[in-house]
Scaffold this motif. Structure first.
Motif, short mmCIF file in Angstrom:
data_model
loop_
_atom_site.label_atom_id
_atom_site.label_comp_id
_atom_site.label_asym_id
_atom_site.label_seq_id
_atom_site.Cartn_x
_atom_site.Cartn_y
_atom_site.Cartn_z
N ALA A 73 0.83 -1.20 0.00
CA ALA A 73 0.00 0.00 0.00
C ALA A 73 0.86 1.25 0.00
CB ALA A 73 -0.91 0.00 1.23
N ALA A 74 0.37 2.28 -0.68
CA ALA A 74 1.04 3.57 -0.66
C ALA A 74 0.69 4.28 0.64
CB ALA A 74 0.61 4.41 -1.85
N LEU A 75 1.72 4.84 1.30
CA LEU A 75 1.52 5.56 2.55
C LEU A 75 1.38 7.05 2.33
CD1 LEU A 75 4.15 3.69 4.74
CD2 LEU A 75 1.68 3.31 4.66
N ILE A 91 5.94 3.41 0.68
CA ILE A 91 5.15 2.19 0.46
C ILE A 91 5.41 1.23 1.61
CG2 ILE A 91 4.95 0.16 -1.04
CD1 ILE A 91 5.53 1.99 -3.39
N SER A 92 4.35 0.55 2.05
CA SER A 92 4.51 -0.51 3.04
C SER A 92 4.10 -1.83 2.40
CB SER A 92 3.65 -0.22 4.28
OG SER A 92 2.27 -0.34 3.95
N ALA A 93 4.69 -2.90 2.92
CA ALA A 93 4.36 -4.24 2.42
C ALA A 93 4.52 -5.25 3.54
CB ALA A 93 5.26 -4.61 1.25
N SER A 94 3.61 -6.21 3.59
CA SER A 94 3.72 -7.28 4.59
C SER A 94 4.99 -8.07 4.32
CB SER A 94 2.51 -8.21 4.50
OG SER A 94 1.35 -7.52 4.89
N GLY A 95 5.66 -8.42 5.41
CA GLY A 95 6.88 -9.20 5.28
C GLY A 95 8.14 -8.36 5.27
N LEU A 96 7.99 -7.04 5.19
CA LEU A 96 9.14 -6.14 5.23
C LEU A 96 8.96 -5.16 6.38
CD1 LEU A 96 9.60 -5.25 1.45
CD2 LEU A 96 10.92 -6.89 2.78
N SER A 97 10.03 -4.90 7.10
CA SER A 97 9.92 -3.92 8.18
C SER A 97 10.19 -2.53 7.62
CB SER A 97 10.91 -4.25 9.30
OG SER A 97 12.23 -4.19 8.80
N GLY A 98 9.57 -1.53 8.20
CA GLY A 98 9.76 -0.17 7.74
C GLY A 98 9.01 0.09 6.44
N SER A 99 9.39 1.17 5.79
CA SER A 99 8.73 1.50 4.52
C SER A 99 9.77 1.64 3.42
CB SER A 99 7.91 2.79 4.65
OG SER A 99 8.77 3.89 4.89
#
Length: 194
Positions: A162-164, A174-182
């Motif tokens: 998702a775009a933040l 951008i955020s994504a499941s499975g990755l920490s931070g943006s």
């Protein structure tokens, strides 16, 4: 219209060649029809540039020779670095080119200057700039879709992307499941002969 000398290589225009005669040095041309390097083997490209900083001196020299680089203005150049070289009084000042507000991925010019009693001296210039041109085509991917494609190309499997929103420097966070931070995404352009 510039003539093509070999496939993928563009020759400098007549106007650029005329303007190059005003430079006190040797100009070697790159594949995009702009100088790849400019040097004066027996001295300096310029001396006595009155400027408050290495960055200003470099910009003044580039502005005086913008036609050689195929530029209408130096307003499309953004400072990358302006630091002194370690163990030297010389400063390598690098600028990144922009087109329509987007940073070029590969268009960079570096001007090496040294301080003198009466201003600055220009030692050397290297460049991978493209001539000023309008950006053709349009973006076909959203920032999120572009990031997902890039992640997939590196073998990273992500979900819930998702775009933040926009950051202070104009990138899209951008955020994504499975990755920490943006992560961040920004549009970029590549210089070509056309």
């Amino acid at each position: 219209t510039p003539s093509t000398t070999t496939p993928g290589k563009v020759a400098p225009t007549r106007a650029q060649l005329r303007s190059a005669r005003s430079i006190h040095g040797r100009v070697s041309w790159g594949p995009l029809g702009t100088p790849a390097s400019v040097i004066h083997y027996d001295g300096y490209l310029a001396a006595g540039l009155k400027a408050p900083s290495a960055e200003s001196a470099s910009l003044d020299w580039l502005a005086a020779h913008k036609a050689v680089f195929g530029l209408r203005s130096i307003k499309g150049l953004r400072v990358l670095t302006a630091a002194p070289l370690r163990g030297s009084k010389a400063h390598a000042v690098s600028f990144r080119q922009t087109f329509g507000g987007a940073l070029s991925a590969d268009g960079v010019v570096t001007v090496t200057v040294v301080p003198a009693k009466t201003g600055w001296k220009v030692v050397y210039t290297s460049s991978s700039l493209a001539r000023d041109q309008a950006v053709v085509g349009k973006r076909s991917l959203s920032p999120v879709h572009a990031w997902v494609k890039a992640a997939q190309a590196t073998g990273i499997h992500v979900s819930d992307v998702a775009a933040l929103g926009k950051t202070a420097d104009g990138t899209t966070a951008i955020s994504a499941s499975g990755l920490s931070g943006s992560e961040t995404v920004r549009p970029t352009v590549f210089g070509t002969g056309r």
